[in-house]
Scaffold this active site. Structure first.
Site, mmCIF file in Angstrom:
data_model
loop_
_atom_site.group_PDB
_atom_site.id
_atom_site.type_symbol
_atom_site.label_atom_id
_atom_site.label_comp_id
_atom_site.label_asym_id
_atom_site.label_seq_id
_atom_site.Cartn_x
_atom_site.Cartn_y
_atom_site.Cartn_z
ATOM 1 N N LYS A 57 9.380 26.546 -58.979
ATOM 2 C CA LYS A 57 9.218 26.729 -57.537
ATOM 3 C C LYS A 57 7.856 27.335 -57.248
ATOM 4 C CE LYS A 57 10.746 30.222 -55.066
ATOM 5 N NZ LYS A 57 9.629 30.582 -54.168
ATOM 6 N N ASP A 67 5.601 33.071 -71.915
ATOM 7 C CA ASP A 67 4.413 32.371 -71.443
ATOM 8 C C ASP A 67 4.741 30.887 -71.353
ATOM 9 O OD1 ASP A 67 1.967 31.129 -71.044
ATOM 10 O OD2 ASP A 67 0.899 32.364 -72.490
ATOM 11 N N MET A 68 4.750 30.344 -70.155
ATOM 12 C CA MET A 68 5.137 28.944 -69.953
ATOM 13 C C MET A 68 4.168 27.977 -70.621
ATOM 14 S SD MET A 68 4.209 28.547 -65.916
ATOM 15 C CE MET A 68 2.562 28.935 -65.282
ATOM 16 N N HIS A 112 1.427 24.087 -58.187
ATOM 17 C CA HIS A 112 0.254 24.035 -57.297
ATOM 18 C C HIS A 112 -0.767 25.107 -57.636
ATOM 19 C CE1 HIS A 112 1.460 27.095 -53.917
ATOM 20 N NE2 HIS A 112 1.748 27.554 -55.113
ATOM 21 N N VAL A 136 11.198 29.260 -64.121
ATOM 22 C CA VAL A 136 9.890 29.617 -64.682
ATOM 23 C C VAL A 136 9.026 30.279 -63.613
ATOM 24 C CG1 VAL A 136 7.782 28.722 -65.730
ATOM 25 C CG2 VAL A 136 9.990 27.750 -66.363
#
Length: 359
Positions: free
Chosen positions: A258, A244-245, A262, A199
């Site tokens: 990855k 779109d996640m 954050h 993703v």
């Protein structure tokens, strides 16, 4: 002269040292940018051996009145670990020369592990000038530094600026190259999996590394349209999907995040993780999991300088895009609230951890 709050003069002087060190700290990043722009790491690399100052001056065609300035720069960077001052023998004479270190080797353009693009991107004046708006960011509600300086969220800005979008993607790709080294001994993470979704996988550097190591593993890179549109082509076990996640994630045995979570606040992260869980459950794989590669702040166990970097990155993410780096307790809270049953944290690089989350 009265001392501050009864402190000894030695304490006050130490306080002054700390203050001055931070006051000048912004110059460190400019020095880093300068040597990348001048190509000094490449010059030393191509020279094939440590280089003397006169030889470096000749190659760079530095004016005579700037030679002492270049020497000051090189000696300072050597003191801080970017170069090593060594003695070489030239025509039976001993001469002082500058050699690359592990840090400056990462700035050699064209090498397998090169972080020069991330230096160039992050220190672009368009982005770095945002830090002058800290006071406004602190005092006004619901603003990010990028929102103030760029006029929009980072992702919206990149959508509208092809030049900066290209630089950003190259920066992320250079960081992803480090995954080749980091994942070399992590075969156990991917064993038993048939499909994985990366993703926000950018141009697919990490996905390609995984595919090369596990030819039978089918990998999907889920990205924004303006990333996938860059003539990216897949292969037998790698394909790119626009998506779109926050809406949905293609079903797979595992989902890789990855340096993704954050970037987002807790509410957004919960939504992403819930979609990840749905993708894994839909695949019906008994070994299904989410693989997070990110920072885990652990002040009690990390070395002081590692914690310093992680806390600095935490402020960086909070100010620029309302993101955050997290401690293990904060990660655990997110996982539980997103409906996951367990997790395992393993060290990966000097500052990044690999977290496996199980539905």
């Amino acid at each position: 002269m009265a001392s501050n709050n009864g402190r000894k003069a030695s304490e006050i002087f130490q306080g002054q040292l700390l203050l001055y060190r931070h006051m000048y700290a912004h110059v460190d990043s400019m020095f880093l940018k300068c040597i990348v722009e001048l190509g000094i790491p490449n010059i030393i690399h191509n020279h094939g051996q440590p280089i003397t100052l006169p030889k470096l001056v000749s190659i760079l065609q530095v004016p005579p009145n700037k030679v002492s300035g270049l020497q000051s720069l090189m000696r300072y960077l050597a003191h801080n670990g970017f170069f090593e001052i060594v003695t070489i023998h030239d025509n039976l004479e001993e001469k002082e020369a500058y050699a690359l270190t592990a840090a400056s080797e990462l700035l050699v353009k064209g090498s397998d592990l090169c972080l020069a693009p991330i230096v160039e991107c992050f220190l672009d004046p368009t982005f770095s000038s945002s830090w002058h708006q800290m006071k406004k960011w602190i005092c006004e509600d619901d603003l990010t530094l990028f929102g103030i300086s760029l006029g929009s969220h980072l992702w919206d800005f990149l959508n509208k600026s092809p030049t900066h979008n290209k630089s950003f993607n190259e920066a992320m790709a250079s960081d992803s190259q480090m995954m080749n080294l980091a994942l070399r001994d992590c075969n156990w993470v991917f064993e038993g999996l048939e499909t994985i979704v990366d993703v926000g996988g950018g141009t697919g550097i990490t996905a390609k590394i995984i595919c090369e190591a596990f030819p039978k593993l089918k990998c999907i890179v889920l990205e924004r349209p303006h990333v996938v549109d860059q003539n990216l082509s897949g292969c037998n076990n790698l394909k790119y999907v626009v998506g779109d996640m926050f809406k949905s994630i293609p079903k797979a045995d595992a989902v890789l995040l990855k340096w993704i979570l954050h970037n987002w606040n807790d509410n957004d992260c919960r939504k992403i993780l819930e979609n990840c869980k749905e993708a894994i459950i839909s695949s019906k794989c008994k070994r299904g999991k989410v693989i997070v590669i990110d920072v885990v702040i652990n002040e009690n166990q990390d070395e002081h300088e590692v914690t310093r970097l992680k806390l600095l990155m935490n402020v960086h993410m909070a100010c620029l895009i309302n993101g955050k780096e997290r401690s293990e307790e904060e990660w655990k809270k997110l996982f539980v609230e997103a409906g996951f049953q367990g997790y395992k944290i393993s060290p990966l690089t000097g500052h990044l951890s690999l977290i496996e989350i199980y539905p």
